[in-house]
Scaffold this motif. Structure first.
Motif, short mmCIF file in Angstrom:
data_model
loop_
_atom_site.label_atom_id
_atom_site.label_comp_id
_atom_site.label_asym_id
_atom_site.label_seq_id
_atom_site.Cartn_x
_atom_site.Cartn_y
_atom_site.Cartn_z
N GLU A 148 0.85 -1.19 0.00
CA GLU A 148 0.00 0.00 0.00
C GLU A 148 0.88 1.24 0.00
OE1 GLU A 148 -3.16 1.68 -0.74
OE2 GLU A 148 -3.64 -0.29 0.08
N TYR A 149 0.38 2.32 -0.59
CA TYR A 149 1.06 3.61 -0.53
C TYR A 149 0.70 4.27 0.79
CZ TYR A 149 1.40 2.95 -5.58
OH TYR A 149 1.66 2.45 -6.82
N ALA A 150 1.63 5.05 1.32
CA ALA A 150 1.38 5.74 2.58
C ALA A 150 2.16 7.04 2.60
CB ALA A 150 1.78 4.87 3.77
N GLN A 151 1.71 7.97 3.46
CA GLN A 151 2.42 9.23 3.68
C GLN A 151 2.82 9.28 5.15
OE1 GLN A 151 0.28 12.79 2.63
NE2 GLN A 151 2.20 13.86 2.24
N VAL A 152 4.08 9.59 5.39
CA VAL A 152 4.63 9.59 6.74
C VAL A 152 4.03 10.76 7.53
CG1 VAL A 152 6.72 9.74 8.12
CG2 VAL A 152 6.75 8.52 5.95
N LEU A 153 3.45 10.47 8.68
CA LEU A 153 2.91 11.51 9.55
C LEU A 153 3.99 12.05 10.48
CD1 LEU A 153 -0.51 9.90 10.50
CD2 LEU A 153 -0.07 11.69 8.83
N ASP A 196 6.82 12.44 3.51
CA ASP A 196 7.31 11.63 2.39
C ASP A 196 6.29 10.56 2.02
OD1 ASP A 196 9.65 13.03 2.27
OD2 ASP A 196 10.83 11.58 3.40
N ILE A 197 6.27 10.22 0.73
CA ILE A 197 5.43 9.14 0.23
C ILE A 197 6.26 7.86 0.23
CG2 ILE A 197 4.04 8.30 -1.70
CD1 ILE A 197 2.87 10.75 -0.38
N ILE A 198 5.73 6.80 0.83
CA ILE A 198 6.45 5.54 0.94
C ILE A 198 5.57 4.39 0.47
CG2 ILE A 198 7.99 6.26 2.80
CD1 ILE A 198 6.11 4.95 4.79
N LEU A 199 6.19 3.27 0.17
CA LEU A 199 5.49 2.04 -0.16
C LEU A 199 5.68 1.10 1.02
CD1 LEU A 199 3.98 0.38 -2.36
CD2 LEU A 199 6.21 -0.48 -3.05
N VAL A 200 4.58 0.62 1.59
CA VAL A 200 4.67 -0.26 2.76
C VAL A 200 4.13 -1.64 2.40
CG1 VAL A 200 4.50 1.62 4.42
CG2 VAL A 200 2.43 0.51 3.68
N GLY A 201 4.72 -2.63 3.03
CA GLY A 201 4.25 -4.00 2.91
C GLY A 201 3.34 -4.31 4.08
N LEU A 202 2.12 -4.73 3.80
CA LEU A 202 1.15 -5.01 4.85
C LEU A 202 1.43 -6.38 5.46
CD1 LEU A 202 -2.04 -3.75 3.01
CD2 LEU A 202 -0.57 -2.49 4.56
N ARG A 203 1.09 -6.53 6.72
CA ARG A 203 1.28 -7.79 7.42
C ARG A 203 -0.05 -8.53 7.49
NH1 ARG A 203 5.09 -6.02 12.57
NH2 ARG A 203 6.83 -5.23 11.34
N ASP A 204 -0.01 -9.83 7.29
CA ASP A 204 -1.23 -10.64 7.36
C ASP A 204 -1.75 -10.75 8.79
OD1 ASP A 204 -0.92 -11.05 4.67
OD2 ASP A 204 0.12 -12.97 4.92
N TYR A 205 -0.82 -10.79 9.72
CA TYR A 205 -1.18 -11.08 11.11
C TYR A 205 -1.34 -9.83 11.96
CZ TYR A 205 3.90 -10.64 11.21
OH TYR A 205 5.18 -10.20 11.03
N GLN A 206 -0.91 -8.64 11.48
CA GLN A 206 -1.05 -7.38 12.22
C GLN A 206 -1.49 -6.30 11.25
OE1 GLN A 206 2.98 -7.21 13.74
NE2 GLN A 206 2.22 -7.42 15.84
N ASP A 207 -2.75 -5.89 11.37
CA ASP A 207 -3.27 -4.89 10.44
C ASP A 207 -2.79 -3.48 10.79
OD1 ASP A 207 -4.78 -4.20 8.15
OD2 ASP A 207 -6.33 -3.37 9.48
N ASP A 208 -2.43 -3.24 12.05
CA ASP A 208 -2.04 -1.89 12.46
C ASP A 208 -0.54 -1.65 12.33
OD1 ASP A 208 -1.54 -3.72 14.46
OD2 ASP A 208 -1.79 -2.27 16.08
N LYS A 209 0.22 -2.62 11.77
CA LYS A 209 1.65 -2.46 11.57
C LYS A 209 2.01 -2.81 10.13
CE LYS A 209 3.09 -3.25 16.30
NZ LYS A 209 3.96 -4.02 17.19
#
Length: 145
Positions: free
Chosen positions: A34-39, A75-88
């Motif tokens: 997913e795309y994300a923006q650093v807060l 900054d705009i980043i690309l993050v890899g989602l975790r199957d077992y932790q949705d909030d990380k």
């Protein structure tokens, strides 16, 4: 004394630059990313990011990027989602400013995403133009001082 087998200390490593100037291919998100923006940056290789799907996640900067790719708020980043932790999530890639503009032009990022300025500033572009950070004195005021 032991014989030195290295080629230098930390200053030599600090000067090493892995050819960041060259153009690289634009990487789009895949399944599980997913795309994300650093807060904000939290320290210890972590940051808080707002993903494009509307979820705020705690992101871990991978070791390959640690102390090599500097990430800041906004900054705009690309993050890899975790199957077992949705909030990380895990930070996979940081997009350069021109790459982020291309993503927005291609429609990958929503139009509401603000690219150029940091999130921590909290000022809109219109506020910057109208804000006066100085006081104007007239000749009579200066004489009184």
């Amino acid at each position: 004394m032991p014989k030195n087998k290295g080629k230098g200390g930390k200053n030599r490593k600090r000067g090493k630059n892995e050819a960041d100037d060259e153009k690289r291919e634009l990487v789009f998100k895949e399944d599980g990313q997913e795309y994300a923006q650093v807060l904000r940056m939290l320290g210890n290789g972590r940051c808080e990011a707002m993903c494009i799907d509307g979820t705020k996640r705690l992101c871990h900067i991978r070791g390959k990027m640690h102390k090599k790719v500097w990430i800041a708020a906004g900054d705009i980043i690309l993050v890899g989602l975790r199957d077992y932790q949705d909030d990380k999530a895990d930070v996979i890639l940081k997009y350069m400013p021109d790459e982020a503009r291309l993503l927005k032009a291609y429609g990958e990022l929503p139009d509401t995403t603000r690219l150029n300025e940091g999130i921590g500033a909290g000022l809109d572009e219109e506020d910057d133009a109208t804000a006066n950070d100085y006081i104007e004195f007239e000749d009579e005021d200066i004489d009184k001082i």
